[in-house]
Design an enzyme around this catalytic site. Structure first.
Site, PDB file in Angstrom:
ATOM      1  N   LYS A 133      -1.771 -11.549  11.465  1.00 54.76           N
ATOM      2  CA  LYS A 133      -3.038 -12.076  10.948  1.00 54.76           C
ATOM      3  C   LYS A 133      -3.916 -12.530  12.117  1.00 54.76           C
ATOM      4  O   LYS A 133      -5.105 -12.263  12.156  1.00 54.76           O
ATOM      5  CB  LYS A 133      -2.779 -13.276  10.037  1.00 54.76           C
ATOM      6  CG  LYS A 133      -2.163 -12.925   8.712  1.00 54.76           C
ATOM      7  CD  LYS A 133      -2.162 -14.158   7.821  1.00 54.76           C
ATOM      8  CE  LYS A 133      -1.255 -13.984   6.633  1.00 54.76           C
ATOM      9  NZ  LYS A 133      -1.023 -15.201   5.890  1.00 54.76           N
TER      10      LYS A 133
ATOM     11  N   GLU B  89      -7.470 -10.087   3.084  1.00 55.45           N
ATOM     12  CA  GLU B  89      -7.604  -8.864   2.276  1.00 55.45           C
ATOM     13  C   GLU B  89      -8.016  -9.209   0.842  1.00 55.45           C
ATOM     14  O   GLU B  89      -8.929  -8.601   0.269  1.00 55.45           O
ATOM     15  CB  GLU B  89      -6.266  -8.108   2.227  1.00 55.45           C
ATOM     16  CG  GLU B  89      -5.766  -7.623   3.560  1.00 55.45           C
ATOM     17  CD  GLU B  89      -4.796  -8.600   4.212  1.00 55.45           C
ATOM     18  OE1 GLU B  89      -5.030  -9.834   4.136  1.00 55.45           O
ATOM     19  OE2 GLU B  89      -3.811  -8.138   4.819  1.00 55.45           O
TER      20      GLU B  89
ATOM     21  N   GLY C 160       5.191 -17.600  -2.358  1.00 58.04           N
ATOM     22  CA  GLY C 160       4.406 -16.456  -2.837  1.00 58.04           C
ATOM     23  C   GLY C 160       5.270 -15.341  -3.402  1.00 58.04           C
ATOM     24  O   GLY C 160       5.046 -14.840  -4.500  1.00 58.04           O
ATOM     25  N   ARG C 161       6.320 -14.971  -2.655  1.00 67.19           N
ATOM     26  CA  ARG C 161       7.148 -13.845  -3.108  1.00 67.19           C
ATOM     27  C   ARG C 161       8.079 -14.226  -4.250  1.00 67.19           C
ATOM     28  O   ARG C 161       8.757 -13.365  -4.812  1.00 67.19           O
ATOM     29  CB  ARG C 161       7.937 -13.281  -1.922  1.00 67.19           C
ATOM     30  CG  ARG C 161       8.752 -14.310  -1.162  1.00 67.19           C
ATOM     31  CD  ARG C 161       9.235 -13.748   0.169  1.00 67.19           C
ATOM     32  NE  ARG C 161       9.939 -14.727   0.982  1.00 67.19           N
ATOM     33  CZ  ARG C 161       9.347 -15.581   1.825  1.00 67.19           C
ATOM     34  NH1 ARG C 161       8.036 -15.582   1.938  1.00 67.19           N
ATOM     35  NH2 ARG C 161      10.064 -16.412   2.543  1.00 67.19           N
TER      36      ARG C 161
ATOM     37  N   LYS D  31      -2.245 -17.531  -3.621  1.00 65.83           N
ATOM     38  CA  LYS D  31      -1.713 -18.894  -3.500  1.00 65.83           C
ATOM     39  C   LYS D  31      -2.634 -19.741  -2.626  1.00 65.83           C
ATOM     40  O   LYS D  31      -3.023 -20.835  -2.978  1.00 65.83           O
ATOM     41  CB  LYS D  31      -0.295 -18.838  -2.918  1.00 65.83           C
ATOM     42  CG  LYS D  31       0.356 -20.184  -2.783  1.00 65.83           C
ATOM     43  CD  LYS D  31       1.807 -20.056  -2.347  1.00 65.83           C
ATOM     44  CE  LYS D  31       2.365 -21.444  -2.031  1.00 65.83           C
ATOM     45  NZ  LYS D  31       3.743 -21.421  -1.588  1.00 65.83           N
TER      46      LYS D  31
ATOM     47  N   HIS E  81      16.812  13.789  -4.661  1.00 66.61           N
ATOM     48  CA  HIS E  81      16.142  14.966  -4.087  1.00 66.61           C
ATOM     49  C   HIS E  81      15.309  14.574  -2.879  1.00 66.61           C
ATOM     50  O   HIS E  81      14.438  15.328  -2.452  1.00 66.61           O
ATOM     51  CB  HIS E  81      15.274  15.634  -5.148  1.00 66.61           C
ATOM     52  CG  HIS E  81      16.093  16.106  -6.315  1.00 66.61           C
ATOM     53  ND1 HIS E  81      16.718  17.326  -6.336  1.00 66.61           N
ATOM     54  CD2 HIS E  81      16.435  15.482  -7.469  1.00 66.61           C
ATOM     55  CE1 HIS E  81      17.396  17.450  -7.459  1.00 66.61           C
ATOM     56  NE2 HIS E  81      17.236  16.333  -8.169  1.00 66.61           N
TER      57      HIS E  81
ATOM     58  N   GLU F   7      11.078 -10.504   3.784  1.00 68.03           N
ATOM     59  CA  GLU F   7      10.283 -11.650   4.233  1.00 68.03           C
ATOM     60  C   GLU F   7      11.152 -12.920   4.227  1.00 68.03           C
ATOM     61  O   GLU F   7      10.941 -13.821   5.033  1.00 68.03           O
ATOM     62  CB  GLU F   7       9.041 -11.824   3.338  1.00 68.03           C
ATOM     63  CG  GLU F   7       7.926 -12.635   3.987  1.00 68.03           C
ATOM     64  CD  GLU F   7       6.591 -12.509   3.258  1.00 68.03           C
ATOM     65  OE1 GLU F   7       5.814 -11.593   3.574  1.00 68.03           O
ATOM     66  OE2 GLU F   7       6.320 -13.328   2.363  1.00 68.03           O
TER      67      GLU F   7
END
Ligand code: F6P
Length: 585
Positions: free
Chosen positions: A523, A226, A280-281, A220, A398, A367
């Site tokens: 950040k 990263e 973004g999410r 975005k 399990h 978030e």
């Protein structure tokens, strides 16, 4: 700054509302009940099963009665839930700390819908990008758009992190084995590169032939450290094999920041935009998800995904609280968190294709609702948000089900599918493989609700010394959703249900579910370490690692630096884990 639509009807903290107080008192009543008994009340159960939009939603195993629901609806009323939902759909700037509208619903609007932001209908803009995605993905898929050496681009690597990764990964994982999607994606591959860890680079590129690979950089902001390092890394991988001119044919971008896209070297013609009113999410239905997924499955199939999400948007906007799946899910979750004190929830799809739902929702929910102040900046006297985790059934059984059956109470959300994407039924077996899976889906919810009493164990001849170990208190809340199938359409529905139920909770807690200031701190700190790291790896060593760090961090950084003294900048050269990158040719 206090926004009219952002406050509850009384303007103060939600805890001051009469309905909040009434719910607190009501907890005593509920504490006297057990799900074992509540589940025998058929009238109650009938009122708690909702069938809408082809989806079966069962809230009977929540620790609620009709009265609880009525009190929750009253809390919704007093919190101005309807007003806040309308404000979102009307494009008001409900993300007040960033002064933005919250309109992911516009990214899946029908072409003829009208949705306004600051007086401008944004649907034509949305469709301009969607049309561009269709045209581009068609060209790549039918071989009209070729790589720099003339080969068709059959592999896509999507680089992005957080919301620019998890949603698209969820949808891709959900569709990979769906028969129509399988037909549409024959001989194509879609991979994701998210982590800045070079191991992820090696894994994402392993075995790919750059001549046949298209890279989509999804960010975005186009500033995420990263993603940008990964983008430079993969650009270098491409250009070292195919020359600098390959970028034009092998790299495209999805971003709101077209200026930085250009500076990176990607032609803005090959960039697919979106807007600051898409968080973004919440961006999987924008070009963030639609571009890579259309390249893999074709635009037409992805339109069904958008249609599914749009169907739930309309449902959310128009249905009364008592028939509104996201509202009911949000309210019952809020009841579990804020009144019954259960701070976590498990997302348990009994469908391997939905294995990336929990990681995606983890970001969207945590978030969005992991906040410490209300929308007006007032520190909250209660905790918001939930700790989300999950695994597909039966794998989770399990793994962590011991804890949820006998240890902590973790409200569970079971998601089942009526018609599986794949079918196996072996001669001589009692049930088909999918029926076997679903037997577990039905059994687990009841096991959590009923538990097992000492009396039952005794009548099962369990020896006395084992009885305490085998008692299950039960009364553990859960809800169940059944989808008719796991297709592009229903995956779109499921996504929108979760997005909106998270908004419901945030609206009632009166927090801003659409900003993410908490992520900024990490950040900033990383950038300080980066400066030190660069200095320590160069000969001049102007900044010493201990400058500005505490004893513990200094010692740990030094230990790390000592162990890798062979790496020295700046005379470095591009270096790839060549052995691991087996080129496809
Ligand atoms: O994790 C923080 C965050 O800002 C997320 O909200 C977002 O999804 C992610 O980083 C990636 O950001 P971008 O798409 O700008 O690279």
């Amino acid at each position: 700054m206090i926004h009219a639509q952002s406050t509850n009807k009384k303007g103060g903290l939600v805890t001051e509302l009469p309905a909040w107080q009434a719910l607190k008192e009501h907890v005593n009543e509920i504490e006297k009940t057990h799900l074992r008994d509540l589940l025998h009340d058929e009238a109650r159960c009938m009122g708690l099963i909702k069938e809408c939009e082809g989806i079966y939603g069962d809230f009977t195993r929540q620790r609620v009665t009709q009265k609880t629901l009525e009190l929750l609806f009253e809390l919704a009323e007093q919190s101005n839930l309807r007003g806040k939902i309308n404000a979102m759909f009307n494009g008001e700037h409900i993300n007040s700390t960033e002064d933005r509208a919250v309109l992911h619903i516009a990214t899946r609007a029908h072409r003829n819908q009208k949705i306004f932001v600051d007086g401008k209908d944004v649907v034509p803009d949305v469709w301009e990008v969607l049309d561009k995605i269709k045209a581009f993905s068609d060209k790549v898929r039918n071989g009209e758009w070729l790589g720099v050496t003339g080969k068709p681009l059959k592999n896509v690597v999507a680089i992005g992190i957080g919301g620019s990764f998890l949603g698209p990964l969820f949808v891709h994982t959900a569709l990979r084995t769906e028969p129509v999607a399988m037909r549409c994606s024959r001989d194509r591959s879609l991979r994701f590169l998210a982590n800045v860890d070079p191991i992820d680079v090696a894994r994402a590129l392993d075995g790919l032939d750059p001549e046949e690979t298209l890279v989509v950089v999804v960010s975005k902001t186009f500033t995420t450290a990263e993603t940008m390092l990964n983008a430079r890394t993969v650009r270098s991988w491409l250009t070292s094999r195919l020359g600098p001119e390959s970028v034009a044919k092998h790299m495209v971008a999805v971003s709101t920041n077209l200026k930085l896209v250009k500076e990176f070297g990607i032609d803005p013609e090959n960039a697919f935009g979106f807007w600051d009113w898409v968080g973004g999410r919440y961006s999987v239905c924008s070009a963030v998800g639609l571009l890579p997924l259309s390249l893999q499955y074709g635009f037409d199939l992805m339109q069904e995904f958008l249609a599914g999400a749009n169907n739930i948007d309309e449902h959310f906007k128009n249905q009364p609280y008592q028939d509104n799946l996201p509202v009911l899910m949000g309210l019952t979750s809020l009841w579990n968190v804020s009144f019954l004190g259960h701070g976590a929830k498990a997302i348990l799809p009994y469908c391997q294709a939905l294995s990336k739902l929990a990681p995606h929702i983890q970001q969207v929910d945590m978030e969005s609702n992991g906040k410490g102040v209300d929308i007006n900046g007032v520190r909250l006297p209660f905790e918001t948000g939930e700790i989300d985790f999950g695994e597909p059934g039966t794998n989770g059984q399990h793994s962590f089900y011991q804890l949820i059956h006998q240890g902590r109470v973790v409200p569970c959300e079971f998601i089942g599918i009526v018609r599986s994407q794949q079918s196996v039924y072996l001669k001589g077996e009692v049930v088909s493989n999918h029926d076997e899976l679903m037997c577990n889906f039905f059994a687990q919810a009841d096991a959590l609700a009923y538990g097992k009493t000492p009396e039952q164990l005794r009548s099962d001849n369990v020896p006395d010394y084992l009885i305490p170990h085998r008692v299950f208190t039960g009364n553990r809340p859960s809800m169940s959703i059944m989808l008719p199938s796991c297709t592009a359409y229903t995956v779109g529905q499921l996504l929108a249900i979760y997005e909106h139920r998270i908004a419901v909770q945030g609206f009632i807690w009166n927090i801003n579910s659409f900003d993410q200031w908490g992520v900024e701190l990490g950040k900033v700190l990383a950038s300080k370490v980066r400066t030190v790291m660069n200095s320590a790896r160069t000969r001049d060593r102007k900044i010493l690692p201990q400058d500005g760090f505490n004893y513990s961090t200094t010692r740990m950084i030094n230990k790390y630096l000592e162990g890798k003294t062979q790496v020295l900048y700046p005379e470095g050269h591009d270096s790839f884990p060549i052995d691991m990158l087996r080129s496809g040719n």
